[in-house]
Write an enzyme that holds these catalytic residues in place. Structure first.
Site, short mmCIF file in Angstrom:
data_model
loop_
_atom_site.label_atom_id
_atom_site.label_comp_id
_atom_site.label_asym_id
_atom_site.label_seq_id
_atom_site.Cartn_x
_atom_site.Cartn_y
_atom_site.Cartn_z
N THR A 50 29.76 32.15 21.86
CA THR A 50 29.86 32.59 23.25
C THR A 50 30.94 33.64 23.41
O THR A 50 31.98 33.40 23.99
CB THR A 50 30.12 31.40 24.16
OG1 THR A 50 31.13 30.61 23.56
CG2 THR A 50 28.88 30.59 24.37
N ASN B 81 37.85 31.36 38.05
CA ASN B 81 36.42 31.05 38.09
C ASN B 81 35.92 30.70 39.47
O ASN B 81 34.72 30.74 39.73
CB ASN B 81 36.13 29.92 37.09
CG ASN B 81 36.10 30.46 35.67
OD1 ASN B 81 35.13 31.06 35.25
ND2 ASN B 81 37.18 30.25 34.95
N THR C 269 33.57 37.63 43.12
CA THR C 269 34.18 38.37 44.22
C THR C 269 35.48 39.02 43.82
O THR C 269 36.04 39.77 44.58
CB THR C 269 34.42 37.43 45.41
OG1 THR C 269 35.24 36.34 44.98
CG2 THR C 269 33.12 36.92 45.96
#
Length: 410
Positions: A197, A405, A410
Site C-alpha cells: 500500500t 484523516n 477538504t
C-alpha cells in the site's frame, strides 16, 4: 553465510536518486490537479527496461494498476512510468479505465514510445474522475532530465499527505563494474501492505531478465514492504515497480550468476530503506518503531509476530505516550498466528529488558521513559521457540493522525 568482499559491498550514494543509474531521466510538473504542488511526474529510461511489479491485494484495484499490468504483459519491458497525485482514479468504473489508458497513450505519444512501454500510476482521493484536460497538458509539459533537481521534482509530484520525500540510492560491484540502483516512494496513510500500500519506484542499470527480477522482487517484498504498517488499512492503487535497463554493461544476471547475491542484497537494501522511510513518515507520526523478533519456529512466523506488534494500536499509542507498557506487547504477541510458548518469552524496549522467560524484570521507569523520547524506538522479542527471525516497521499513533484523516478530502 555469504558475505560481500570490500569492493562488492553495498554502498550508499550520497545525493543519489532514481536518475543516478545510467540511462534514466525524470521530472515532475504542476498541472493544476493540486493548488500549488507538483502533481504529475515521469521516469523515463533511454532504452526499454526489463521490469517487475507487485500490487495491492485490495479487491478494488484501481484503473492504473490494470493498465500497468496490461502494459507489462505485452513484452515484460517498460520505458516510462507516468504518475499523478491528487486523484487516485479508483472506483471510477469504465470511465476511469478509459482515462488511465488515455494517460498511457498521451505519454507514449509525447516520448515517441509504444503504448505498452508505459506504466501508469495514480494516488490521491478515491472515487473522483481525473481532470483529463489538465492531465494532458501536464504530460505534454514533461521534460525529463538527469539532475537531482528533476529527480526531486518527480518525488514531490507523487506525494499526498507525506511530509517528506522518500528516496535512496546504492551501488555494488558486478563483474567488476559499478551497478547503481535508485528508489523513490510515497506513502503516509492507508499503509498495511500485503502487498504494497504505497507507490515505490526502483531504477537500476543492472541487466536482468524480467522473470528473474520478478522472482527477486517477490521474495524481497515479503521482508521489506510487507513488513511495514501505519494504520492497518490497505489502499486500492499502490504498487512497487522495478525497472532494469542493462546500461551498466554487465552480462545478464540469473540465480546461477556469481554475482546474483550482490544484486539481491542491493535490491533488498533499496526496498528496506524505502519501506522504513514510509513507516517513519506515517500520518501524524512522531516516532519510527522497529520490532525484531527472534526465536520463532521459522522466519515467516517471526515476521508475523513482529508485524502484529508494530501494528497494535495499543502498542503504538503507548510509544506515542512514552509509556513502557510491555503488557501491550505481550497482548499483541498473543494475538498473532505465530506459535508461542507463554513461559519462554523475552521482551526488551531498546536496551532495557522488561520480561525474561516470561518473568517480569525490575527496570527504571525513568530510564525507560528517557529512551522512549527518542525518534526511533526498537522493540526486541525472543520467543525461544526456534531459529526464526524477522523484522517489522511502523510508527506511533498520535492525535494528528485523526486530524489528518478527518479532513482528508477538504
Amino acid at each position: 553465510m555469504y558475505t560481500l568482499s570490500h569492493s562488492q559491498a553495498i554502498k550508499e550514494i550520497a545525493g543519489g536518486s532514481i536518475t543516478t543509474p545510467n540511462g534514466y531521466r525524470a521530472c515532475g510538473v504542476h498541472a493544476g490537479l493540486r493548488y500549488s504542488k507538483k502533481d504529475i511526474g515521469v521516469i523515463l529510461s533511454d532504452v526499454p527496461a526489463d521490469c517487475a511489479a507487485v500490487y495491492t491485494t485490495s479487491q478494488f484495484q484501481a484503473a492504473p494498476l490494470k493498465v500497468t499490468q496490461q502494459s507489462i504483459a505485452e513484452e515484460q519491458k517498460l520505458q516510462a512510468v507516468v504518475v499523478n497525485s491528487a486523484c487516485a482514479n479508483a472506483c471510477t468504473g469504465e470511465q476511469g479505465l478509459r482515462d488511465a489508458y488515455q494517460m498511457r497513450q498521451w505519454t507514449a505519444e509525447h516520448f515517441q514510445l509504444q503504448a505498452y512501454q508505459v506504466a501508469v500510476a495514480s494516488t490521491g482521493v478515491i472515487g473522483e474522475f481525473l481532470p483529463m484536460e489538465k492531465i494532458q497538458l501536464g504530460i505534454q509539459s514533461l521534460v525529463p532530465g538527469k539532475g537531482n533537481e528533476q529527480a526531486a521534482d518527480f518525488q514531490t509530484a507523487i506525494l499526498t499527505t507525506d511530509l517528506v520525500m522518500k528516496s535512496c540510492c546504492y551501488s555494488t560491484e558486478i563483474e567488476g563494474k559499478t551497478v547503481y540502483m535508485g528508489g523513490a516512494a510515497k506513502g503516509s496513510g492507508m499503509i498495511h501492505p500485503n502487498m504494497a500500500t504505497m507507490l515505490a519506484f526502483v531504477t537500476t542499470d543492472a541487466k536482468i531478465e524480467s522473470h528473474y527480477l520478478q522472482m527477486a522482487l517477490k521474495q524481497i517484498t515479503n521482508t521489506t514492504f510487507n513488513q511495514i504498517t501505519v494504520d492497518g488499512d490497505t489502499s486500492t492503487n499502490d504498487m512497487v515497480l522495478v525497472m532494469a535497463n542493462g546500461e551498466s554493461g554487465t552480462n545478464s544476471l540469473t540465480p546461477e550468476h556469481a554475482d546474483w547475491d550482490h544484486f539481491v542484497q542491493l535490491l533488498t537494501k533499496c526496498c528496506e530503506s524505502l519501506a522504513m522511510q514510509i513507516a517513519k513518515d506515517g500520518e501524524g507520526a512522531t516516532k519510527l518503531i522497529e520490532v525484531q523478533v527472534n526465536g520463532a519456529i521459522n522466519d515467516e512466523e517471526a515476521r508475523i509476530a513482529a508485524k502484529q506488534i508494530v501494528g497494535s494500536n495499543l502498542v503504538k499509542t503507548a510509544i506515542y505516550g512514552e509509556d513502557a507498557n510491555w503488557g501491550r506487547i505481550i497482548g499483541a504477541i498473543g494475538q498473532s498466528e505465530a506459535k508461542v510458548n507463554p513461559d519462554t518469552v523475552d521482551i526488551a524496549i531498546g536496551p532495557i529488558t522488561m520480561l525474561k522467560n516470561s518473568e517480569p524484570q525490575s527496570f527504571s521507569e525513568e530510564g525507560a521513559s528517557a529512551y522512549l523520547r527518542n525518534s526511533m524506538i526498537q522493540i526486541h522479542v525472543d520467543l525461544h521457540n526456534g531459529n526464526g527471525t524477522g523484522k517489522a516497521w511502523g510508527c506511533d499513533l498520535s492525535y494528528d493522525y485523526v486530524k489528518i484523516n478527518a479532513s482528508y478530502r477538504t
